[in-house]
Design a protein around this motif. Sequence first.
Motif, short mmCIF file in Angstrom:
data_model
loop_
_atom_site.label_atom_id
_atom_site.label_comp_id
_atom_site.label_asym_id
_atom_site.label_seq_id
_atom_site.Cartn_x
_atom_site.Cartn_y
_atom_site.Cartn_z
N GLU A 1 0.84 -1.21 0.00
CA GLU A 1 0.00 0.00 0.00
C GLU A 1 0.87 1.26 0.00
O GLU A 1 0.54 2.24 -0.66
CB GLU A 1 -0.97 0.00 1.18
CG GLU A 1 -2.15 -0.91 0.97
CD GLU A 1 -2.87 -0.67 -0.35
OE1 GLU A 1 -3.20 0.49 -0.68
OE2 GLU A 1 -3.10 -1.66 -1.07
N ARG B 1 2.04 1.66 -3.48
CA ARG B 1 0.93 2.13 -4.32
C ARG B 1 0.76 3.64 -4.14
O ARG B 1 0.64 4.39 -5.11
CB ARG B 1 -0.36 1.41 -3.96
CG ARG B 1 -1.57 1.82 -4.80
CD ARG B 1 -2.89 1.22 -4.31
NE ARG B 1 -2.80 -0.15 -3.87
CZ ARG B 1 -2.81 -1.22 -4.67
NH1 ARG B 1 -2.88 -1.05 -5.97
NH2 ARG B 1 -2.76 -2.44 -4.16
N GLY C 1 -4.08 -11.34 -11.46
CA GLY C 1 -4.74 -10.26 -10.71
C GLY C 1 -3.79 -9.69 -9.68
O GLY C 1 -2.61 -9.50 -9.94
N GLY C 2 -4.28 -9.43 -8.52
CA GLY C 2 -3.44 -8.94 -7.44
C GLY C 2 -3.33 -7.43 -7.36
O GLY C 2 -2.80 -6.92 -6.40
N ASP C 3 -3.78 -6.72 -8.36
CA ASP C 3 -3.82 -5.26 -8.32
C ASP C 3 -2.48 -4.64 -7.91
O ASP C 3 -2.40 -3.82 -7.00
CB ASP C 3 -4.95 -4.79 -7.39
CG ASP C 3 -5.23 -3.30 -7.52
OD1 ASP C 3 -4.93 -2.73 -8.59
OD2 ASP C 3 -5.71 -2.71 -6.55
N ILE C 4 -1.41 -5.07 -8.58
CA ILE C 4 -0.09 -4.47 -8.30
C ILE C 4 0.51 -3.88 -9.57
O ILE C 4 1.72 -3.86 -9.75
CB ILE C 4 0.88 -5.47 -7.63
CG1 ILE C 4 1.12 -6.70 -8.49
CG2 ILE C 4 0.41 -5.83 -6.23
CD1 ILE C 4 2.29 -7.56 -8.03
N GLY C 5 -0.33 -3.36 -10.43
CA GLY C 5 0.13 -2.74 -11.66
C GLY C 5 1.11 -1.60 -11.42
O GLY C 5 1.94 -1.30 -12.27
N ASP D 1 4.70 -2.25 -12.13
CA ASP D 1 5.14 -2.35 -13.52
C ASP D 1 5.94 -1.09 -13.84
O ASP D 1 5.50 -0.20 -14.55
CB ASP D 1 3.92 -2.49 -14.44
CG ASP D 1 4.31 -2.79 -15.88
OD1 ASP D 1 5.52 -2.90 -16.17
OD2 ASP D 1 3.39 -2.92 -16.70
N ARG E 1 4.06 -10.25 -10.27
CA ARG E 1 2.76 -10.79 -9.86
C ARG E 1 2.79 -11.06 -8.37
O ARG E 1 3.84 -11.28 -7.79
CB ARG E 1 2.44 -12.05 -10.64
CG ARG E 1 2.18 -11.71 -12.13
CD ARG E 1 1.88 -12.89 -12.95
NE ARG E 1 0.48 -13.28 -12.83
CZ ARG E 1 -0.05 -14.29 -13.48
NH1 ARG E 1 0.69 -15.02 -14.29
NH2 ARG E 1 -1.31 -14.61 -13.33
N THR F 1 -0.85 -13.54 -2.30
CA THR F 1 -1.35 -13.00 -1.05
C THR F 1 -0.84 -13.83 0.13
O THR F 1 -0.37 -14.96 -0.06
CB THR F 1 -2.89 -13.02 -1.02
OG1 THR F 1 -3.33 -14.39 -1.05
CG2 THR F 1 -3.47 -12.23 -2.19
#
Length: 172
Positions: free
Chosen positions: A16, A19, A75-79, A82, A95, A98
């Motif tokens: 987080e 992010r 998935g995983g929402d860690i773009g 990148d 990637r 969890t």
Amino acid sequence: MALTQQFARVTPEYLEHCRSSALDSPGASPGWDPPPGDLLDTDWAVWGLIWYCRSTGADVDLIALLDRAVSGDPGGDIGFLDHDEVYDGFDDPPRLLTPAAVAELARDLDAVDLDIVLADLPTATADAAAACGFDGGFRGDVRGYLVGHFTAMREFYGGAARRGQCVVVWTD
């Protein structure tokens, strides 16, 4: 430069933080800098183990386990990872696994008896390297190479599971 398999153990809170950093910085920099003790490079050993397992008709569940351990989950929402600060962009972006997935993988990796898996691995270096898909220039003990890197990966996942961490995987 050869591609190698990379792993990082991080907390959900750290992700987080990365992010937020990516959202707030001009270059979308995630501020990615896990401690060295939470990083692992298994070279190309696990890929060789997967190759060997596929070529010998090993249990499909073992192959799927190894593949998931190095490929992560979709998935995983860690773009936000990148980014060239994290990896070189040559292969797929990082990637995520969890904490629940890490705990499952750690348990399943602990159950793998690598001596049985590698029972028929040739003893000659050139033959063993070929059985694992390595080029003819491989030097050293193929079995030791596979076992050492698999053991490191298993211990890495075990440590992440005990600490309730995520694992991020990528090729660099």
